[in-house]
Design a protein around this motif. Structure first.
Motif, mmCIF file in Angstrom:
data_model
loop_
_atom_site.group_PDB
_atom_site.id
_atom_site.type_symbol
_atom_site.label_atom_id
_atom_site.label_comp_id
_atom_site.label_asym_id
_atom_site.label_seq_id
_atom_site.Cartn_x
_atom_site.Cartn_y
_atom_site.Cartn_z
ATOM 1 N N TRP A 54 6.224 3.893 0.385
ATOM 2 C CA TRP A 54 6.241 2.595 0.163
ATOM 3 C C TRP A 54 5.948 1.859 -1.246
ATOM 4 N N ALA A 55 4.895 2.933 -1.488
ATOM 5 C CA ALA A 55 4.671 2.368 -3.233
ATOM 6 C C ALA A 55 5.380 3.241 -4.495
ATOM 7 N N GLY A 56 6.330 4.097 -4.349
ATOM 8 C CA GLY A 56 7.342 4.500 -5.139
ATOM 9 C C GLY A 56 6.839 5.593 -5.816
ATOM 10 N N PRO A 57 7.575 6.348 -6.617
ATOM 11 C CA PRO A 57 7.009 7.698 -6.651
ATOM 12 C C PRO A 57 6.398 7.479 -8.137
ATOM 13 N N HIS A 58 6.103 6.705 -8.983
ATOM 14 C CA HIS A 58 5.275 7.163 -9.722
ATOM 15 C C HIS A 58 3.802 5.640 -9.907
ATOM 16 N N ALA A 59 3.425 5.554 -8.570
ATOM 17 C CA ALA A 59 1.863 5.017 -7.708
ATOM 18 C C ALA A 59 1.349 6.314 -8.307
ATOM 19 N N SER A 60 -0.159 4.940 -8.436
ATOM 20 C CA SER A 60 -1.402 5.650 -8.281
ATOM 21 C C SER A 60 -1.715 6.203 -7.245
ATOM 22 N N ALA A 61 -2.906 6.912 -7.226
ATOM 23 C CA ALA A 61 -3.772 7.262 -6.082
ATOM 24 C C ALA A 61 -4.747 6.195 -5.633
ATOM 25 N N SER A 62 -4.540 5.264 -6.984
ATOM 26 C CA SER A 62 -5.591 3.509 -6.079
ATOM 27 C C SER A 62 -4.915 2.991 -5.684
ATOM 28 N N GLU A 63 -3.425 3.251 -5.726
ATOM 29 C CA GLU A 63 -2.707 2.438 -5.409
ATOM 30 C C GLU A 63 -1.127 2.380 -4.286
ATOM 31 N N ILE A 64 -1.769 3.820 -3.923
ATOM 32 C CA ILE A 64 -1.167 4.579 -2.700
ATOM 33 C C ILE A 64 -2.844 4.557 -1.494
ATOM 34 N N ALA A 65 -3.780 4.114 -1.705
ATOM 35 C CA ALA A 65 -4.832 4.396 -1.261
ATOM 36 C C ALA A 65 -4.906 2.447 -1.010
ATOM 37 N N ALA A 66 -4.565 1.123 -2.255
ATOM 38 C CA ALA A 66 -4.397 0.054 -1.502
ATOM 39 C C ALA A 66 -3.362 -0.096 -1.052
ATOM 40 N N ILE A 67 -2.014 0.504 -0.937
ATOM 41 C CA ILE A 67 -1.093 0.846 0.082
ATOM 42 C C ILE A 67 -1.576 1.297 1.364
ATOM 43 N N THR A 68 -1.713 2.430 1.670
ATOM 44 C CA THR A 68 -2.219 2.752 2.828
ATOM 45 C C THR A 68 -2.568 1.444 3.351
ATOM 46 N N LYS A 69 -4.130 1.085 3.006
ATOM 47 C CA LYS A 69 -4.767 -0.043 3.818
ATOM 48 C C LYS A 69 -3.761 -0.745 4.024
ATOM 49 N N TYR B 134 -0.596 -1.751 4.391
ATOM 50 C CA TYR B 134 -0.041 -0.649 6.117
ATOM 51 C C TYR B 134 -0.687 -0.528 7.126
ATOM 52 N N HIS B 135 -1.990 -0.185 6.685
ATOM 53 C CA HIS B 135 -2.373 0.111 8.396
ATOM 54 C C HIS B 135 -2.104 1.190 8.810
ATOM 55 N N LEU B 136 -1.769 2.300 7.161
ATOM 56 C CA LEU B 136 -1.396 3.594 7.571
ATOM 57 C C LEU B 136 -2.291 4.290 7.976
ATOM 58 N N ASN B 137 -3.488 4.076 8.273
ATOM 59 C CA ASN B 137 -4.427 4.861 8.153
ATOM 60 C C ASN B 137 -5.238 5.103 9.827
ATOM 61 N N GLN B 138 -4.115 4.137 10.405
ATOM 62 C CA GLN B 138 -4.881 3.679 11.962
ATOM 63 C C GLN B 138 -4.201 4.221 12.821
ATOM 64 N N PRO B 139 -4.602 4.172 13.569
ATOM 65 C CA PRO B 139 -3.401 4.402 15.283
ATOM 66 C C PRO B 139 -1.930 3.852 15.149
ATOM 67 N N ILE B 140 -1.034 5.160 15.668
ATOM 68 C CA ILE B 140 0.658 4.921 15.324
ATOM 69 C C ILE B 140 0.519 3.475 16.316
ATOM 70 N N GLN B 141 0.193 2.838 17.115
ATOM 71 C CA GLN B 141 0.384 1.275 18.252
ATOM 72 C C GLN B 141 -0.204 1.006 17.470
ATOM 73 N N ILE B 142 -1.059 0.753 16.475
ATOM 74 C CA ILE B 142 -1.975 -0.822 15.755
ATOM 75 C C ILE B 142 -0.733 -1.065 15.186
ATOM 76 N N GLN B 143 -0.412 0.159 13.795
ATOM 77 C CA GLN B 143 0.665 0.728 12.838
ATOM 78 C C GLN B 143 1.849 -0.472 13.641
ATOM 79 N N LEU B 144 1.965 -0.404 14.822
ATOM 80 C CA LEU B 144 3.650 -0.990 15.347
ATOM 81 C C LEU B 144 3.107 -2.257 15.106
ATOM 82 N N TYR B 145 1.666 -2.547 15.917
ATOM 83 C CA TYR B 145 1.848 -3.772 16.406
ATOM 84 C C TYR B 145 1.918 -5.379 14.859
ATOM 85 N N TYR B 146 1.158 -4.518 13.975
ATOM 86 C CA TYR B 146 1.417 -5.192 12.191
ATOM 87 C C TYR B 146 2.064 -5.479 12.274
ATOM 88 N N TYR B 147 3.293 -4.322 12.332
ATOM 89 C CA TYR B 147 4.639 -4.331 11.635
ATOM 90 C C TYR B 147 5.367 -4.976 12.746
#
Lengths: 294, 341
Positions: free
Chosen positions: B42-57, B59-72
């Motif tokens: 999602w963040a693209g190949p040139h993203a920094s660690a902080s950008e990836i952390a922001a993306i993870t937050k 898109y709720h990527l650190n949460q259980p899969i059903q929660i991710q699906l809900y937000y999706y």
């Protein structure tokens, strides 16, 4: 036996000029693909590292800047690109990959689509509903667009391109197999096969899979060309084999910025795609007529 | 009768909604489960660690899969496709700008394709297995078998580089400024601002892409019209007309063609898919900035949110067109809504 039927088949195909053209193109295409494929992949194993280039007029990878952008002539049939690579050799070099992809994708589509479609048609009711909903879902995406995204997601490579194409290719076969199964299901010979004590798998294999395959054969032959066409679009969009490996679609897109001054670069590899696809279509029509005549 | 139609429309609507939900789940499986590393892609190949952390937050990527699906699901249905890392704009805004441009091309090409397809199909059917039929069949075999980029190059060479009648590419003359975004419909914006120079340049620049799109797609209509015309010409009411001495051209082009239109409706959504795929590469050849440009740029620049948003909207369009053509079909052909198919 097999040889004489093949001969009879070829003679029949040669009778009609259209299917004759198709047959010749297909024989040249797959014949070349097999010869070049064997040389390229078996040669190095036997210690001939350059076996793949043996039959090509030039090495498809070697630069020759003094010969860059030469227009088509007898020494360079398709001309050369900006790095002086011979385009005819590059086209020939790319053909085994296209041939392999077309056969694998159509074969994969038949296997997956056959399982989904035949079970849907054979069992009916709930199974039919579920299988066909899933099929419809895949058909809602334009095939190329979905293949593109799948390949992008799982990774760009020739293997993933093939997998992505199979993922978008089976739904059409599922529909074809389902309608075949529905047609066959009510026939008397199915009842008598069941009554004669054949197991369910035997009935499905002998009386569903085989006749359905017969009907689907001519569609599948035409479809070989569709796969090559779709794959050429993927490689045009940069989703094929990474450079410097030659590829019909990517040669066209590389040649775009040299069009129209150096027209041969973009046009001639494209014309080869057209020839192959037309050949598959004409050959497929011939196969259909042949099967109908039997 | 009318309740039959209502029930038919309702079942088709439910089926379409199920397909939409399926498309959501399919893209979710693809983007969250199959993707080797969702946050990275999602963040693209040139993203920094902080950008990836922001993306993870985000898109709720650190949460259980059903929660991710809900937000999706919530996000997709509110057309919130995220920010494009390449264009630095919301994806929904990008789609609103670029998609209508392509839809205009497709709508015009579709219209012309249908007219050419019906007439060439009828023309071929009447001359079955004769010279005229052969010509039409060779023409559509060739257009079917030619990759869209080659068709585009052919017309670009013919009308632009060789004849010099039309510009070779671009949305409009690059020296003209695109009128500001008021409505998603670009020519309407030009009219609102009275920018006639841009409007005429835009129209002239759109002709070649429309020609190329028409050329790749009319064969679908030709083929189905030809085969349904061959059926129709055998029907009693046509034979009666012929025997009554009605002029052949009138029988064919006003009576028989009308009856052969029904199957054409069924291939409209196929035609649309075909044109969307074609526009991806044709716009690339003509450097026309529509949906094809958006998707290919997203592809080349590792812009995943734009890619996923675009294909979701394309799939929605196909499902919608399928639904509409089903309904139209039911109105034209009573056998469908009575469940006789």
């Amino acid at each position: 036996m097999a040889l004489s039927t093949t001969w009879a088949f070829l003679k029949r195909m040669m009778r009609n000029p259209y299917s004759a053209i198709g047959t010749v193109i297909m024989i040249l295409f797959f014949g070349w693909a097999i010869i070049e494929g064997i040389l390229r992949y078996l040669g190095p194993a036997l210690g001939f590292s350059n076996a793949g280039y043996l039959l090509l007029p030039y090495n498809p990878f070697s630069f020759n800047l003094s010969q860059s952008l030469v227009s088509p002539s007898l020494s360079h049939l398709f001309g050369t690109d900006s790095l002086g690579r011979d385009l005819f050799s590059r086209v020939l070099y790319s053909i085994p990959i296209d041939a392999a992809i077309s056969v694998i994708v159509v074969g994969g589509g038949i296997v997956v689509g056959g399982v989904v479609g035949l079970t849907a048609g054979y069992y009916g009711k709930g199974v039919d509903q579920v299988n066909m909903r899933v099929t419809d879902l895949f058909l809602a995406f334009p095939a190329l667009v979905l293949a593109m995204v799948i390949e992008y997601t799982i990774g760009r490579s020739i293997l993933y391109a093939t997998i992505s194409l199979i993922v978008v290719w089976w739904p059409v076969y599922a529909r074809l197999f389902r309608s075949e199964a529905l047609r066959i299901k009510n026939m008397r010979f199915v009842d008598s096969a069941i009554l004669s004590g054949l197991s369910r798998m035997q009935v499905i294999r002998r009386h569903f899979v085989r006749p359905a395959l017969n009907t689907i054969m001519s569609y599948a032959t035409v479809d070989l060309g569709n796969v090559i066409l779709t794959y050429s679009i993927l490689s045009f969009l940069g989703l094929g084999i990474p450079p410097p490996e030659p590829e019909l679609g990517s040669m066209v897109s590389d040649g775009l910025s040299y069009f129209p001054q150096n027209w041969w670069w973009a046009i001639l590899p494209g014309v080869v795609i057209v020839l192959i696809v037309v050949g598959a279509a004409l050959f497929g029509d011939g196969v259909r007529d042949y099967l109908a005549g039997e | 009768m009318s309740s039959g139609i209502a029930r038919y429309i309702a079942t088709r609507a439910v089926a379409s909604i199920i397909t939409v939900l399926g498309a959501v789940i399919l893209t979710f499986v693809l983007t969250h489960l199959l993707a080797p590393n969702p946050a990275h892609i999602w963040a693209g190949p040139h993203a920094s660690a902080s950008e990836i952390a922001a993306i993870t937050k985000e898109y709720h990527l650190n949460q259980p899969i059903q929660i991710q699906l809900y937000y999706y699901i919530i996000d997709l249905f509110t057309f919130n496709f995220g920010m494009s890392p390449f264009f630095k704009q919301p994806v929904s805004q990008l789609i609103l700008v670029y998609y209508p441009r392509t839809l205009i091309l497709i709508a015009i090409a579709m219209f012309i394709s249908i007219i050419i397809g019906i007439y060439s199909g009828a023309f071929a059917a009447v001359r079955q297995d004769k010279f005229g039929d052969g010509i039409v069949r060779v023409a559509y075999l060739l257009t079917w078998s030619t990759p869209p980029f080659l068709v585009a190059l052919f017309f670009q060479y013919l009308f632009s580089y060789y004849a010099g009648w039309l510009p070779s590419g671009q949305l409009a003359d690059p020296s003209l400024k695109v009128p500001p975004f008021v409505t998603p419909i670009l020519p309407l914006n030009a009219i609102i601002f009275g920018d006639w120079g841009f409007l005429s340049s835009y129209i002239v620049h759109s002709i070649l892409p429309v020609i190329a799109l028409t050329a790749i797609s009319f064969g679908i209509i030709t083929r189905i019209t030809r085969s349904s015309m061959l059926e129709t010409m055998k029907l009693d009411f046509i034979r009666t007309q012929i025997m009554k001495g009605t002029k052949m051209s009138k029988v064919v082009y006003s009576n028989a063609v009308k009856n052969s239109l029904i199957p054409v409706v069924t291939v409209i959504s196929l035609l649309f898919s075909f044109l969307i795929v074609g526009s991806l590469v044709i716009e690339e050849v003509f450097s026309y900035t529509g949906m094809g440009y958006l998707v290919t740029q997203a592809l080349y620049n590792y812009d995943y949110p734009t890619l996923i948003g675009s294909i979701f909207v394309i799939a929605l369009s196909v499902i919608l067109i399928n639904f509409v053509t089903d309904v139209v079909y039911a109105f034209i052909d009573p056998r469908i809504r009575m469940g006789e198919r």
